[in-house]
Design an enzyme around this catalytic site. Structure first.
Site, PDB file in Angstrom:
ATOM      1  CB  SER A 122      -0.919   0.010   1.226  1.00  0.00           C
ATOM      2  OG  SER A 122      -0.184  -0.174   2.424  1.00  0.00           O
ATOM      3  CG  HIS A 153      -1.382   3.621   4.576  1.00  0.00           C
ATOM      4  ND1 HIS A 153      -2.167   2.959   5.492  1.00  0.00           N
ATOM      5  CD2 HIS A 153      -0.743   2.651   3.861  1.00  0.00           C
ATOM      6  CE1 HIS A 153      -2.026   1.665   5.334  1.00  0.00           C
ATOM      7  NE2 HIS A 153      -1.164   1.435   4.360  1.00  0.00           N
TER       8      HIS A 153
END
Length: 269
Positions: free
Chosen positions: A44, A251
């Site tokens: 990711s 993230h």
């Protein structure tokens, strides 16, 4: 504006190549196709989860038009670019589902992988919900997993990449520290847990760097680039816990991709 222009000029190229690779978890091997000059592999952090502007690839990979591979390919006018990175990918997923566009003509390969193998998702959920003691235990368990099995998994993947792309420069990018200690966050994890998570990242990055070097690959350390921009800093480039978009928690944001990862890749590629 710069992010928007870069994404716009790259989107058609990305969409043309992304469908060549099966998404991890489908049980399908990646089909062999004509090799391309730059192939972006990984999890990711390379797919761009958290950066927004997600491409309509028909998968759950959450590939972003603002991810560092897209920005690099656009800036360097790559005529042949395959964007294979996918959310939740482990080393085994990259090995079985993302290598189909590698070949003798591939000149650059980039990837981030290893965080999911170490149990990143479980660790962060435990730390966010379980308190300091359980968080420290989860980090310790993840470090043990890294020591026990990740090295062999990386070796298998790195060997397969070199076999399929013998002439490519391979750049393995690491992970940033998640937290700025003694920072601006007044709620959430205690600094003891935050420090343990950062030390867990150091442990993971150190193993990845050693295994990359053993295979003749470059390791790109992004911790310095993110210094001062971690969660709880004045200008974070990472998402904290987001109850409206939980998968994006922890993230990189769009600036994390363009100002954190991209310049580091530029320096080593």
């Amino acid at each position: 504006m710069r992010h928007t222009r870069t994404a716009a000029c790259s989107a058609a190229l990305v969409l043309a190549t992304a469908c060549l690779v099966a998404a991890p978890g489908t049980g399908q091997a990646a089909p062999r196709t004509a090799p391309v000059g730059y192939v972006a592999l990984g999890d990711s952090y390379s797919a761009g989860l958290g950066a927004g502007d997600y491409l309509p690839t028909g998968t759950n990979c959450k590939r972003s038009g603002r991810a560092y591979p897209v920005l690099w390919a656009s800036a360097h006018k790559m005529a042949a670019f395959a964007f294979a990175a996918c959310n939740h990918a482990r080393t085994s997923d990259v090995l079985s589902g993302q290598l189909g566009t590698l070949g003798a003509g591939t000149r650059l390969v980039t990837l981030t992988v290893g965080g999911m193998d170490a149990g990143f998702g479980v660790v962060m959920t435990t730390c966010a919900l379980g308190g300091t003691s359980r968080c420290l235990s989860a980090v310790a368990a993840a470090r043990a997993t890294v020591d026990r099995s990740l090295g062999d998994s990386l070796d298998r993947l790195y060997s397969a990449i070199r076999d399929r792309a013998p002439g490519a420069r391979v750049v393995v990018l690491g992970y940033p520290h998640l937290y700025h200690l003694r920072g601006a966050c007044e709620v959430g994890l205690q600094d003891t847990a935050r420090a343990a998570l950062n030390e867990g990242v150091d442990h993971l990055d150190a193993l990845i760097a050693r295994r990359a070097a053993a295979h003749g690959f470059a390791f790109a350390d992004v911790r310095g680039a993110f210094a001062g921009h971690e969660i709880c800093s004045a200008a974070p480039w990472l998402h904290s816990v987001d109850v409206l978009a939980p998968t994006e928690s922890y993230h990189p944001t769009a600036p994390g991709q363009s100002l954190g990862y991209l310049p580091v890749l530029d320096r080593v590629s």
